[in-house]
Design an enzyme around this catalytic site. Structure first.
Site, short mmCIF file in Angstrom:
data_model
loop_
_atom_site.label_atom_id
_atom_site.label_comp_id
_atom_site.label_asym_id
_atom_site.label_seq_id
_atom_site.Cartn_x
_atom_site.Cartn_y
_atom_site.Cartn_z
N LEU A 125 0.84 -0.97 -0.49
CA LEU A 125 -0.47 -0.13 0.30
C LEU A 125 0.71 1.41 0.25
O LEU A 125 0.92 1.97 -1.34
CB LEU A 125 -0.85 -0.01 1.64
CG LEU A 125 -1.90 1.49 1.98
CD1 LEU A 125 -2.98 0.94 0.73
CD2 LEU A 125 -2.66 0.83 2.86
N GLU A 127 4.13 4.05 -0.51
CA GLU A 127 4.32 4.41 -1.49
C GLU A 127 5.87 5.67 -0.47
O GLU A 127 4.88 6.23 0.26
CB GLU A 127 3.50 5.20 -2.68
CG GLU A 127 2.25 4.47 -3.11
CD GLU A 127 2.11 4.75 -4.41
OE1 GLU A 127 2.00 5.57 -5.16
OE2 GLU A 127 1.57 3.81 -4.99
N GLU A 363 1.25 0.06 9.95
CA GLU A 363 0.22 -0.68 9.87
C GLU A 363 -1.12 0.79 10.31
O GLU A 363 -1.89 0.85 11.18
CB GLU A 363 -0.42 -1.64 10.34
CG GLU A 363 0.44 -2.83 9.89
CD GLU A 363 -0.29 -3.98 10.04
OE1 GLU A 363 -1.34 -4.29 10.46
OE2 GLU A 363 0.38 -5.20 9.62
N GLU A 367 -1.11 8.17 15.94
CA GLU A 367 -1.90 9.48 15.47
C GLU A 367 -2.42 8.88 14.98
O GLU A 367 -3.93 9.69 15.24
CB GLU A 367 -0.81 10.19 14.21
CG GLU A 367 0.26 11.39 15.78
CD GLU A 367 1.95 10.12 16.38
OE1 GLU A 367 1.54 8.87 15.48
OE2 GLU A 367 2.56 10.53 16.66
C1 LIG Z 1 9.50 -2.29 9.12
C2 LIG Z 1 8.39 -1.62 7.99
C3 LIG Z 1 7.20 -2.20 7.43
C4 LIG Z 1 6.03 -2.17 7.05
N1 LIG Z 1 6.14 -3.06 6.01
C5 LIG Z 1 4.58 -1.97 5.66
C6 LIG Z 1 4.03 -3.23 4.73
O1 LIG Z 1 4.28 -4.54 4.25
N2 LIG Z 1 2.88 -2.52 3.96
C7 LIG Z 1 2.92 -1.13 4.09
O2 LIG Z 1 1.84 -0.84 2.57
N3 LIG Z 1 3.42 -0.68 3.96
C8 LIG Z 1 4.26 -0.84 4.97
N4 LIG Z 1 5.27 -0.13 5.77
C9 LIG Z 1 4.89 1.36 5.78
C10 LIG Z 1 3.89 1.96 7.31
O3 LIG Z 1 3.11 1.23 7.23
C11 LIG Z 1 4.45 3.23 7.13
O4 LIG Z 1 5.71 3.69 6.97
C12 LIG Z 1 3.14 4.20 7.93
O5 LIG Z 1 2.16 3.56 7.93
C13 LIG Z 1 3.41 5.53 8.16
O6 LIG Z 1 3.78 6.30 7.17
P1 LIG Z 1 5.15 6.84 6.79
O7 LIG Z 1 6.43 6.28 6.84
O8 LIG Z 1 4.94 7.64 5.32
O9 LIG Z 1 5.09 8.26 7.60
P2 LIG Z 1 4.11 9.57 7.56
O10 LIG Z 1 2.71 9.45 6.95
O11 LIG Z 1 4.76 10.67 6.52
O12 LIG Z 1 4.24 10.18 9.09
C14 LIG Z 1 5.05 11.42 9.49
C15 LIG Z 1 4.85 11.88 10.93
O13 LIG Z 1 3.46 12.47 10.43
C16 LIG Z 1 2.27 12.28 11.32
N5 LIG Z 1 0.84 12.20 10.79
C17 LIG Z 1 0.56 12.17 9.43
N6 LIG Z 1 -0.70 12.81 9.13
C18 LIG Z 1 -0.97 12.43 9.80
C19 LIG Z 1 -1.64 13.17 11.10
N7 LIG Z 1 -3.58 13.52 9.35
N8 LIG Z 1 -2.42 13.89 11.93
C20 LIG Z 1 -1.83 14.09 12.86
N9 LIG Z 1 -0.30 13.42 12.21
C21 LIG Z 1 -0.46 12.96 11.11
C22 LIG Z 1 2.56 10.65 11.71
O14 LIG Z 1 1.84 10.33 12.51
C23 LIG Z 1 3.99 10.71 11.99
O15 LIG Z 1 4.38 10.78 13.06
C24 LIG Z 1 6.11 -0.63 7.26
C25 LIG Z 1 6.98 0.12 7.15
C26 LIG Z 1 8.38 -0.66 8.58
C27 LIG Z 1 8.82 0.52 8.78
#
Ligand SMILES: Cc1cc2nc3c(=O)[nH]c(=O)nc-3n(C[C@H](O)[C@H](O)[C@H](O)COP(=O)(O)OP(=O)(O)OC[C@H]3O[C@@H](n4cnc5c(N)ncnc54)[C@H](O)[C@@H]3O)c2cc1C
Length: 380
Positions: A125, A127, A363, A367
């Site tokens: 999911l 990117e 997942e 927040e």
């Molecule tokens: C080891 C690992 C395994 C993973 N496995 C998978 C997988 O198998 N499949 C998959 O699809 N994804 C996977 N992920 C992705 C994971 O789900 C995302 O990293 C996660 O959802 C957060 O997205 P981001 O890293 O882009 O952070 P961002 O969305 O950029 O967030 C950065 C910060 O901003 C905050 N923030 C963002 N929007 C808001 C808001 N509206 N209000 C308040 N705070 C906010 C967040 O809480 C966070 O503190 C994995 C990630 C890791 C590190």
């Protein structure tokens, strides 16, 4: 062991605990340091039915309940959270998506090899530019007769470089944005689908995390899951189930930290007495144990609601939010109780302290969980 479990559930717990202690514990740090995927361990877990825990026996699964699944994940996470993450994500995300929304032909074709652990599943999911705002994705699948042509990339995908079966979410109409998101089954080795960077991580180091790249990948029409435009709603539902697994992982990590801290506090002498005699240490242990008990109850409640077919989205987010934050607190206190030795790799709390951080991020961050909980309360 949890007194509230039935004899059958305790038997499942014992199988998982014995395996984790005998087969996983001796090699935890070897895999952590090398970041090598623990293929043999995962193959053996497949033989135990743990790679298809809740899926029906006629499709190769073990036919367990969601409560039994969280008990297994907790036991594995207590010893090696990376292995538990592999098991939890494989069960709930890729296979979970196929079981919830795949048609009969798709289930018969893909689920038996996944549920037996013969093949590993990944679910894509996230990117580079869209994480919490997953609907803001750019990857696009454009119709070409009966087929679809996929272009784009996915990042941080668990089992990304070791998977065989992938569920990938993509827009099908850029103008419609997230309303057009659809989900597709992709098999390893198809032309134009390549594995990019494998991540070098703080924790969960032998869980495989990689980038996926799609360049004019041709997906047959029968690999669309459900209807075009249903993918985002499907993904949110799949994540509800996945979050129960992350909550169970968090409980297991926190329990591993508490077990190690209890043993260490009784053994370590300072000022002529075991440090367990000091009230400051006792209060840390008491807080850890109480928060773990609460987290376990929330997690088992969400799992039971799922099995009984009742709504569980709110319960899953509450369990994931509370358990992951409690586990971060517990591992921090565990390192503190160990003093300098908690900072050293010979002691298991050092690894648990690193592994746990993913629990408040993957997942859906804490927040995001609070946004979901508040939306449920406000009826949005
Ligand atoms: C080891 C690992 C395994 C993973 N496995 C998978 C997988 O198998 N499949 C998959 O699809 N994804 C996977 N992920 C992705 C994971 O789900 C995302 O990293 C996660 O959802 C957060 O997205 P981001 O890293 O882009 O952070 P961002 O969305 O950029 O967030 C950065 C910060 O901003 C905050 N923030 C963002 N929007 C808001 C808001 N509206 N209000 C308040 N705070 C906010 C967040 O809480 C966070 O503190 C994995 C990630 C890791 C590190």
């Amino acid at each position: 062991m949890d007194a509230s479990l039935t004899e059958g559930q305790k038997a499942v717990q014992k199988v998982a605990r014995d395996f984790a202690e005998k087969e996983m514990r001796p090699v935890v740090m070897k895999f952590d340091e090398s970041q090598e995927f623990p293929r043999e361990i995962i193959d053996t877990l497949g033989g135990l039915g743990f790679m298809g825990m809740t899926w029906p026996e006629e499709l190769g699964g073990a036919g367990l309940t969601d409560l039994e699944a969280v008990v297994i994940i907790e036991e594995l996470a207590r010893v090696d959270p990376s292995v538990a993450l592999t098991v939890a994500s494989h069960n709930s995300l890729c296979t979970g998506h196929l079981m919830l929304f795949g048609d009969e032909a798709q289930k018969r074709k893909y689920v038996p090899d996944l549920a037996s652990g013969k093949k590993l599943g990944a679910w894509a999911l996230t990117e580079p530019g869209s994480g919490s705002d997953s609907g803001g994705m750019k990857t696009i699948a454009v119709r070409d007769g009966e087929a679809w042509i996929l272009n784009g990339s996915k990042t941080f995908i668990t089992q990304g470089s070791v998977g065989s079966t992938y569920v990938v979410m993509a827009l099908t109409d850029r103008a419609q944005g997230k309303k057009s998101i659809s989900s597709f089954i992709l098999e390893r080795g198809v032309a134009g689908f390549t594995i990019g960077k494998k991540e070098n991580k703080l924790g969960m180091r032998c869980s495989d995390t990689a980038t996926l790249l799609f360049e004019n990948v041709r997906i047959p029409g029968e690999n669309l899951i459900g209807m075009p435009g249903e993918g985002f709603r499907q993904a949110l539902k799949v994540l509800d189930g996945g979050r129960i697994g992350i909550a169970a992982l968090s409980v297991g990590i926190a329990q591993g930290a508490l077990d190690a801290s209890l043993a260490y506090a009784k053994e370590r002498q300072q000022f002529g007495r075991p440090i367990a005699d000091f009230q400051a240490v006792q209060w840390k242990l008491a807080d850890m144990a109480t928060e773990i008990a609460a987290a376990r109850l929330l997690t088992q409640r969400a799992a039971s609601l799922k099995t009984s077919g009742e709504p569980y989205s709110l319960a899953a987010s509450q369990a994931k939010y509370f358990a992951s934050e409690a586990a971060v607190r517990a591992t921090g206190e565990a390192v503190q109780i160990h003093g300098g030795y908690g900072f050293i790799k010979e002691f298991p709390v050092e690894k648990l302290y690193r592994d746990v951080k993913l629990m408040t991020i993957g997942e859906g961050t804490s927040e995001v969980q609070k946004m979901i909980i508040a939306r449920n309360l406000l009826g949005d």
